[in-house]
Design an enzyme around this catalytic site. Structure first.
Site, PDB file in Angstrom:
ATOM      1  N   HIS A 345       0.341  -1.423  -0.092  1.00  0.00           N
ATOM      2  CA  HIS A 345      -0.191  -0.326   0.131  1.00  0.00           C
ATOM      3  C   HIS A 345       1.041   1.642  -0.398  1.00  0.00           C
ATOM      4  O   HIS A 345       0.362   2.210   0.148  1.00  0.00           O
ATOM      5  CB  HIS A 345      -0.361   0.330   1.362  1.00  0.00           C
ATOM      6  CG  HIS A 345      -2.245  -0.609   1.306  1.00  0.00           C
ATOM      7  ND1 HIS A 345      -3.406  -0.454   1.129  1.00  0.00           N
ATOM      8  CD2 HIS A 345      -1.639  -2.416   2.103  1.00  0.00           C
ATOM      9  CE1 HIS A 345      -3.800  -1.930   1.060  1.00  0.00           C
ATOM     10  NE2 HIS A 345      -3.305  -2.420   1.796  1.00  0.00           N
ATOM     11  N   LYS A 533      -9.012  13.269   4.877  1.00  0.00           N
ATOM     12  CA  LYS A 533      -8.170  12.250   4.796  1.00  0.00           C
ATOM     13  C   LYS A 533      -7.009  13.061   5.536  1.00  0.00           C
ATOM     14  O   LYS A 533      -6.960  13.432   6.049  1.00  0.00           O
ATOM     15  CB  LYS A 533      -6.716  12.131   3.322  1.00  0.00           C
ATOM     16  CG  LYS A 533      -6.864  13.556   2.904  1.00  0.00           C
ATOM     17  CD  LYS A 533      -6.343  13.673   1.679  1.00  0.00           C
ATOM     18  CE  LYS A 533      -7.761  13.489   0.161  1.00  0.00           C
ATOM     19  NZ  LYS A 533      -7.255  12.152  -0.318  1.00  0.00           N
ATOM     20  N   ARG A 534      -6.340  10.925   6.014  1.00  0.00           N
ATOM     21  CA  ARG A 534      -5.028  11.602   6.666  1.00  0.00           C
ATOM     22  C   ARG A 534      -4.411  12.975   6.729  1.00  0.00           C
ATOM     23  O   ARG A 534      -3.843  13.225   5.656  1.00  0.00           O
ATOM     24  CB  ARG A 534      -4.163  10.672   7.210  1.00  0.00           C
ATOM     25  CG  ARG A 534      -5.404   9.373   8.273  1.00  0.00           C
ATOM     26  CD  ARG A 534      -5.489   9.913   9.306  1.00  0.00           C
ATOM     27  NE  ARG A 534      -4.083  10.125  10.312  1.00  0.00           N
ATOM     28  CZ  ARG A 534      -3.124   8.823  10.656  1.00  0.00           C
ATOM     29  NH1 ARG A 534      -4.201   7.851  11.046  1.00  0.00           N
ATOM     30  NH2 ARG A 534      -2.960   9.311  11.647  1.00  0.00           N
ATOM     31  N   LYS A 539      -0.266  14.339   0.919  1.00  0.00           N
ATOM     32  CA  LYS A 539      -1.229  14.666   0.668  1.00  0.00           C
ATOM     33  C   LYS A 539      -1.395  15.946   0.252  1.00  0.00           C
ATOM     34  O   LYS A 539      -2.726  16.696  -0.063  1.00  0.00           O
ATOM     35  CB  LYS A 539      -2.332  14.031   1.862  1.00  0.00           C
ATOM     36  CG  LYS A 539      -1.768  12.435   1.890  1.00  0.00           C
ATOM     37  CD  LYS A 539      -3.419  12.041   2.837  1.00  0.00           C
ATOM     38  CE  LYS A 539      -2.480  10.049   3.160  1.00  0.00           C
ATOM     39  NZ  LYS A 539      -3.452  10.034   2.071  1.00  0.00           N
ATOM     40  N   THR A 641      -9.129   6.089  -1.857  1.00  0.00           N
ATOM     41  CA  THR A 641     -10.226   5.063  -1.670  1.00  0.00           C
ATOM     42  C   THR A 641     -11.504   6.790  -1.333  1.00  0.00           C
ATOM     43  O   THR A 641     -12.080   6.487  -1.408  1.00  0.00           O
ATOM     44  CB  THR A 641     -10.352   4.509  -1.116  1.00  0.00           C
ATOM     45  OG1 THR A 641      -9.999   4.652   0.860  1.00  0.00           O
ATOM     46  CG2 THR A 641      -9.848   2.749  -1.691  1.00  0.00           C
ATOM     47  N   LYS A 645     -15.251   7.761  -3.721  1.00  0.00           N
ATOM     48  CA  LYS A 645     -16.787   7.327  -2.698  1.00  0.00           C
ATOM     49  C   LYS A 645     -16.560   9.162  -3.099  1.00  0.00           C
ATOM     50  O   LYS A 645     -17.910   9.405  -3.041  1.00  0.00           O
ATOM     51  CB  LYS A 645     -16.098   7.755  -0.826  1.00  0.00           C
ATOM     52  CG  LYS A 645     -15.475   6.797  -0.122  1.00  0.00           C
ATOM     53  CD  LYS A 645     -15.185   6.282   0.875  1.00  0.00           C
ATOM     54  CE  LYS A 645     -14.068   5.626   1.132  1.00  0.00           C
ATOM     55  NZ  LYS A 645     -13.399   5.228   1.789  1.00  0.00           N
TER      56      LYS A 645
HETATM   57  C1  26Q Z   1       3.404   2.034  10.419  1.00  0.00           C
HETATM   58  C2  26Q Z   1       4.531   1.418  11.086  1.00  0.00           C
HETATM   59  C3  26Q Z   1       4.153   2.006  12.706  1.00  0.00           C
HETATM   60  C4  26Q Z   1       3.380   2.023  13.073  1.00  0.00           C
HETATM   61  C5  26Q Z   1       1.916   2.476  12.159  1.00  0.00           C
HETATM   62  C6  26Q Z   1       2.539   2.198  10.890  1.00  0.00           C
HETATM   63  C7  26Q Z   1       1.398   1.446   9.892  1.00  0.00           C
HETATM   64  C8  26Q Z   1      -0.960   2.040  10.392  1.00  0.00           C
HETATM   65  C9  26Q Z   1      -0.498   2.284   9.581  1.00  0.00           C
HETATM   66  C10 26Q Z   1       1.261   2.407   8.503  1.00  0.00           C
HETATM   67  C11 26Q Z   1       0.854   2.752   7.994  1.00  0.00           C
HETATM   68  C12 26Q Z   1      -0.526   2.290   7.631  1.00  0.00           C
HETATM   69  C13 26Q Z   1      -1.895   3.227   7.033  1.00  0.00           C
HETATM   70  C14 26Q Z   1      -1.429   2.713   5.125  1.00  0.00           C
HETATM   71  C15 26Q Z   1      -2.125   3.453   4.652  1.00  0.00           C
HETATM   72  O1  26Q Z   1      -3.848   3.264   5.062  1.00  0.00           O
HETATM   73  N1  26Q Z   1      -1.764   3.011   3.222  1.00  0.00           N
HETATM   74  C16 26Q Z   1      -3.584   3.561   1.820  1.00  0.00           C
HETATM   75  O2  26Q Z   1      -3.743   2.304   1.526  1.00  0.00           O
HETATM   76  C17 26Q Z   1      -5.410   2.726   1.389  1.00  0.00           C
HETATM   77  C18 26Q Z   1      -5.468   1.050   0.891  1.00  0.00           C
HETATM   78  O3  26Q Z   1      -4.709   0.576  -0.452  1.00  0.00           O
HETATM   79  C19 26Q Z   1      -4.813   3.670  -0.727  1.00  0.00           C
HETATM   80  O4  26Q Z   1      -5.786   3.877  -0.945  1.00  0.00           O
HETATM   81  C20 26Q Z   1      -3.844   5.101   0.067  1.00  0.00           C
HETATM   82  O5  26Q Z   1      -2.844   5.040  -1.200  1.00  0.00           O
HETATM   83  C21 26Q Z   1      -2.615   4.242   1.138  1.00  0.00           C
HETATM   84  O6  26Q Z   1      -2.205   6.042   1.648  1.00  0.00           O
END
Ligand code: 26Q
Length: 798
Positions: A345, A533-534, A539, A641, A645
Site C-alpha cells: 500500500h 483524509k489523514r 497529501k 479511496t 467515494k
Molecule cells: C506503521 C508503523 C508503525 C505504526 C503504524 C504504521 C502504519 C499504520 C497504518 C503504516 C501505514 C498505515 C496505513 C496505511 C494506509 O492507509 N495506506 C493507504 O492505503 C489505502 C488502501 O490501499 C490507499 O488507498 C492509500 O493510498 C494508502 O495511503
C-alpha cells in the site's frame, strides 16, 4: 426469529423484559439499543451457522484477510439493511414509540484502523459476503481504537476512543477456540526429539471474539475474528506476576497511529505476532478437523496479507509446520509460499517496515531462525538466477544492515504481490521493487482498490439512491456496473435539476452539522470544496491552504477581484507525534479564524475544519461535496479511496495524476474531471535532476511570494514563529513535495472549477456522468478480481 413487524415487536418487548427485568416503557434507551443490536445479531446467527456448515461440507477453498486494521464503521443499520429487515424494524419500533434514529446514534464507530488501509479491509469484507464468497477477517481486538480528535484553540489534542464502553453486541467470545502465543525465551536443541525447542517462553492466551459479516441479499455470513489477550494457564514460573499481567494487558490496549517512526515499538511487533500466530493456529486446527492432514492446506486456504503488518505469518507458518507438524523445509515452504499473497500500500520508503534484528530475535527467537533460513535460501536462489548477484542483493536482501525488511520477506514468501492502483503497481514493478519483479516476473499484479457502493451510496446517500431508483431502478445494488445506465439521463434537464436538489439537501445536512459543531454559518449555495483524509505532507493539505490564502489576499488587495462563494472543508487526523502535520491543522484553523470573521470576504470565503474525521463523519461528508480534493504529489498516493467515494456521490475530482485518480480520469475523460500538476514522471525527473529549487518559484512569482511570506509575517498568528516550520519546510528544506512547482497549475485548475460551476446544467451533467462511471470503483469489482486472479475461490454453493 421475526418475519414481520408484529413478530418483531413481540420479540423485542420480550427481550427487554428478559434482559432487564422491566417493562418496555421503563427501559433505558441504551437498553433498547443493546437489545436491538443483539436481536439483529441473533437473527444473523442462523445464517452464520449455516454458512459455516455449507463451506465445510463443500470442502471449498476459503480466504482469510490478515490485517491489523478493520475500520468497519457502525453496523446496526447496515446489517439490518443487508438482512432486509430495516423497514420492519423501523416501523415496529415506531409502533412502540421508539425513534430508530435515536438508537442508531447510540452506536459507536469502532475506530479499529488509521485510514485507507483499514477502511479497504472493511469494504472488502462487505463485498465478499455480498458476493457470497467465503472470505473472513483476522485481526486484533483493540480496547481503544484510533484516538478521538479534539480541536482546542486550533490545535489537535487526542483522547482515547472508548468504543466498547457500552459493550460490543456484535461479537461472540469463543473461549474454546483460544490458543497460546509464545514470546521471549530461547531456542535449544533437544537431542531426545532431534529438533529445536523453544524454552522459557512467556505464554499469552489468545481468545477470539467473532463478529458476523452479513452480506446483502444473501444468506452467506462470514466471520471477522478479533483476538484478545488474556492470562495463560501456562503461567511462566520465573516471571513477576504483576509484570506478566501488565504485558498481557498492553497487547490489545491500543491501535498504533500511523506515524511511520520506528522508535521503541516492540509492542507493535508483539501485536503483529500475536494475531498472526493465533490466526494461523486456529486455521490449522480447523483445517485438520476437516482434512486430517496439512498437505492440502494451501489448496483450501489462502491468506491475504494487508501490507507488511501481518507478514510474520510467513515464518510463523513455517515454524508451525516444521516444529509442530513434522514437515521438512521444502514441503513446508511449498505450502507456505502457495498460501500467502501480499498487498503493498505504499512506496514511501520511510513507511516500509523494518525491524532491528536484536528486537526480533529476542522477542521471537524461533521465528527469527526461520527468517534467517528463508534469507539464506533466497540468497542461493538469487545467485542461481542473476549474473550480478552482488548488485541485486542491495535491493532484495531480507536481512540487511542489522534489520529485517518485511516487504522483502513478504515478496519472497508470497505467490502474489499486488499494488492497489495501476500507476502504483507500475511504480512497484519498474522502480521500487524492480529487482524483485525481474526475479519473479509472474508474481506482480495490480488490483485497483474499490469501495462498497452499498455503504457509500445506498446507505450514506438515501436521497441519491432514490433518484437512481426512479431512473435506473435498483439493480445497480447487485451489479454496480449498471450505474452506467444513468448515462441515458445526463442530458435530461429534469434529472439534472433533481440531482442538484439532492446535492443541496445533502449540503444542508452538512451545513447544519457545521453550524452545530463549529458555530460557523455556511452558505449552502456556495461551492463545497472538501479535502478529508489523514494529514500527511505528501497529501498536500498545505497546497489547499496556500490557495485559500491566495484567494484571501487577492480579495483584500483588489476590490474588483471576486470569486464565486466557496466553503473549504477539511477533516484530518495527524499522528500524535507528527509535528509538521499538527502545525498544518493549526494553520487551517488560524486561517479559518481570520477569513471567516473578515466582513470583506466572509460572504465569499469560509474555511471549516471538522473535528474527528472518521467513517461516520465521512458518511455525511461524501454526499455533500461539490469538489473532491485529491492533490497529492504525483507518484506518492498509492491509490486513495476517498476519491472514489466522492465520485460515486457526484463530486468533481480536482486532482493530480496520482493513484486511482489516473483511473478516474481515464473513465470520465478531461471534460468531467479537473487534472493539474506535474505527472509522476515529471516529479521524478525533477527530483533526479537536482535542479529543483523552491526559491526560484518564490522569487519568480510575486503572488506565491506573498502567500508564503504570510506564514511568517504575523498574518495568521500573533507569533511569527508559530508557522515557521512550515515556511522552513517549503523554503529551506526545498519543498520535498513540490507544492511550489504545482502552485500555479493548481490556482488555474481552481479557476476552471469555478467556471464550470457557473453553468449549472453542465455541472449537473458532469456529476451525473461521474456517478454513472463510478461502478468500476465498487469493491465488488475489486473482490471479483482478487477471487479470480489470486485467491481462486468460488461463491458458497447454497
Ligand atoms: C506503521 C508503523 C508503525 C505504526 C503504524 C504504521 C502504519 C499504520 C497504518 C503504516 C501505514 C498505515 C496505513 C496505511 C494506509 O492507509 N495506506 C493507504 O492505503 C489505502 C488502501 O490501499 C490507499 O488507498 C492509500 O493510498 C494508502 O495511503
Amino acid at each position: 426469529m421475526f418475519k414481520n413487524k408484529e413478530e418483531f415487536k413481540t420479540e423485542f418487548t420480550k427481550r427487554i423484559i428478559e434482559g432487564y427485568g422491566r417493562p418496555l416503557k421503563e427501559a433505558h434507551i441504551t437498553e433498547k439499543f443493546m437489545v436491538l443490536e443483539k436481536l439483529i445479531r441473533d437473527q444473523a446467527a442462523i445464517n452464520w451457522a449455516l454458512t459455516k456448515e455449507e463451506v465445510q461440507d463443500s470442502q471449498q477453498k476459503q480466504m482469510t484477510y490478515f490485517s491489523m486494521e478493520f475500520l468497519i464503521g457502525r453496523l446496526l443499520v447496515n446489517n439490518m439493511m443487508n438482512l432486509g429487515v430495516y423497514d420492519i424494524v423501523k416501523e415496529g419500533l415506531a409502533d412502540l414509540d421508539i425513534n430508530i434514529h435515536e438508537l442508531e446514534e447510540l452506536e459507536s464507530d469502532p475506530g479499529l484502523g488509521n485510514g485507507g488501509l483499514g477502511r479497504l479491509a472493511a469494504c472488502f469484507m462487505d463485498s465478499l459476503a455480498s458476493l457470497s464468497m467465503p472470505g473472513h477477517g483476522n485481526t486484533l481486538r483493540y480496547q481503544y481504537g484510533l484516538f478521538k480528535q479534539k480541536i482546542v484553540d486550533g490545535y489537535q489534542t487526542e483522547i482515547p476512543d472508548q468504543w466498547m464502553s457500552i459493550g460490543n453486541m456484535w461479537e461472540i467470545r469463543k473461549p474454546k477456540h483460544a490458543v497460546d502465543v509464545r514470546f521471549w525465551g530461547k531456542v535449544i536443541w533437544d537431542d531426545s526429539t532431534g529438533r529445536f525447542k523453544h524454552v522459557d517462553a512467556e505464554c499469552i492466551r489468545a481468545v477470539p471474539y467473532d463478529m458476523p459479516i452479513i452480506g446483502n441479499e444473501t444468506t452467506v455470513t462470514n466471520t471477522l475474528r478479533l483476538w484478545d489477550a488474556e492470562v495463560s494457564t501456562n503461567i511462566p514460573t520465573n516471571k513477576d506476576f504483576r509484570q506478566y499481567s501488565q504485558e498481557v494487558n498492553e497487547i490489545c490496549q491500543n491501535l498504533y497511529p500511523d506515524d511511520s517512526t520506528l522508535a521503541g515499538r516492540t509492542l507493535r511487533l508483539k501485536q503483529q505476532y500475536f494475531f498472526v500466530s493465533a490466526g494461523l493456529q486456529a486455521l490449522i486446527k480447523s483445517h485438520l478437523r476437516t482434512y486430517k492432514t496439512l498437505d492440502n492446506f494451501h489448496e483450501k486456504n489462502v491468506i491475504q496479507l494487508n501490507d507488511t503488518h501481518p507478514v510474520l505469518a510467513i515464518p510463523e507458518l513455517m515454524r508451525l509446520l516444521i516444529d509442530e507438524h513434522d514437515y521438512d523445509w521444502e514441503d513446508a515452504w511449498d505450502i507456505v509460499s502457495h498460501t500467502m499473497a501480499y498487498t503493498n500500500h505504499t512506496i514511501l520508503s520511510e513507511a516500509l517496515e523494518k525491524w532491528p534484528i536484536d528486537t526480533m530475535r529476542a522477542l521471537l527467537p524461533r521465528v527469527y531462525m526461520m527468517i534467517e533460513e528463508i534469507n539464506r535460501r533466497f540468497i542461493g536462489y538469487v545467485k542461481e538466477h542473476v549474473s550480478n548477484p552482488d548488485e541485486v542483493f542491495n535491493h532484495v536482501l531480507i536481512i540487511k544492515d542489522g534489520q529485517v525488511h518485511m516487504a522483502h520477506l513478504a515478496i519472497v514468501g508470497s505467490f502474489s504481490v499486488n499494488g492497489v492502483a495501476r500507476l502504483h503497481t507500475d511504480i512497484l514493478i519498474h522502480q521500487e521493487m524492480k529487482a524483485f519483479a525481474e526475479l519473479y516476473p509472474t508474481k506482480f499484479n495490480n488490483k485497483t482498490n474499490g469501495i462498497t457502493h452499498r455503504r457509500w451510496l445506498a446507505y450514506a446517500n438515501p436521497q441519491l439512491k432514490e433518484l437512481l431508483h426512479d431512473t435506473i431502478g435498483d439493480h445497480w445494488i447487485k451489479e454496480p456496473d449498471e450505474l452506467e445506465k444513468l448515462m441515458a439521463y445526463v442530458d435530461d434537464p429534469d434529472i439534472q435539476k433533481r440531482f442538484m436538489q439532492v446535492k443541496r439537501d445533502r449540503k444542508r445536512i452538512l451545513a447544519r452539522y457545521i453550524q452545530k459543531n463549529n458555530g460557523i454559518l455556511v452558505n449552502v449555495d456556495s461551492i463545497f470544496d472538501i479535502q478529508v483524509k489523514r494529514l500527511h505532507a505528501y497529501k498536500r493539505q498545505l497546497l489547499n491552504v496556500l490557495h485559500i490564502i491566495y484567494l484571501y489576499q487577492e480579495m483584500k488587495r483588489n476590490p474588483e477581484f471576486r470569486i464565486y462563494p466557496r466553503t473549504f472543508i477539511f477533516g484530518a487526523k495527524a499522528a500524535p507525534a507528527y509535528f509538521f502535520a499538527k502545525k498544518v491543522i493549526k494553520l487551517i484553523n488560524s486561517v479559518a479564524d481570520v477569513v471567516n470573521s473578515d466582513p470583506e470576504t466572509s460572504d465569499y470565503l469560509k474555511v471549516v475544519f471538522l473535528e474527528n474525521y472518521g467513517v461516520t463523519l465521512a458518511e455525511m461528508i461524501m454526499p455533500a461535496a461539490d469538489v473532491s480534493e485529491q492533490i497529492s504529489t504525483a507518484g506518492k498516493e498509492a491509490s486513495g479511496t476517498g476519491n472514489m467515494k466522492f465520485m460515486m456521490n457526484g463530486a468533481l475530482t480536482l486532482g493530480t495524476l496520482d493513484g486511482a485518480n489516473v483511473e478516474i480520469h481515464e473513465r470520465v475523460g478531461d471534460d468531467y474531471c479537473e487534472i493539474f500538476g506535474l505527472t509522476a514522471k515529471e516529479v521524478d525527473s525533477l527530483r533526479q535532476s537536482g535542479q529543483y529549487n523552491a526559491w526560484d518559484y518564490y522569487n519568480n512569482n510575486i503572488k506565491l511570494k506573498f502567500v508564503v511570506d504570510s506564514l511568517v509575517d504575523g498574518s495568521w498568528s500573533a507569533s511569527r514563529e508559530e508557522f515557521r516550520i512550515i515556511f522552513e519546510e517549503l523554503m529551506n528544506y526545498n519543498d520535498e513535495y513540490f507544492l511550489l512547482a504545482d502552485f500555479d497549475s493548481y490556482i488555474k485548475a481552481q479557476q476552471d472549477v469555478e467556471k464550470r460551476y457557473l453553468d449549472k446544467s453542465a455541472w449537473a451533467k458532469m456529476c451525473l456522468i461521474n456517478i454513472a462511471k463510478s461502478g468500476f470503483f465498487s469493491s465488488d469489482r475489486t473482490i471479483k478480481q482478487y477471487a479470480d486472479e489470486i485467491w481462486h475461490i468460488q461463491p458458497v454453493k447454497k
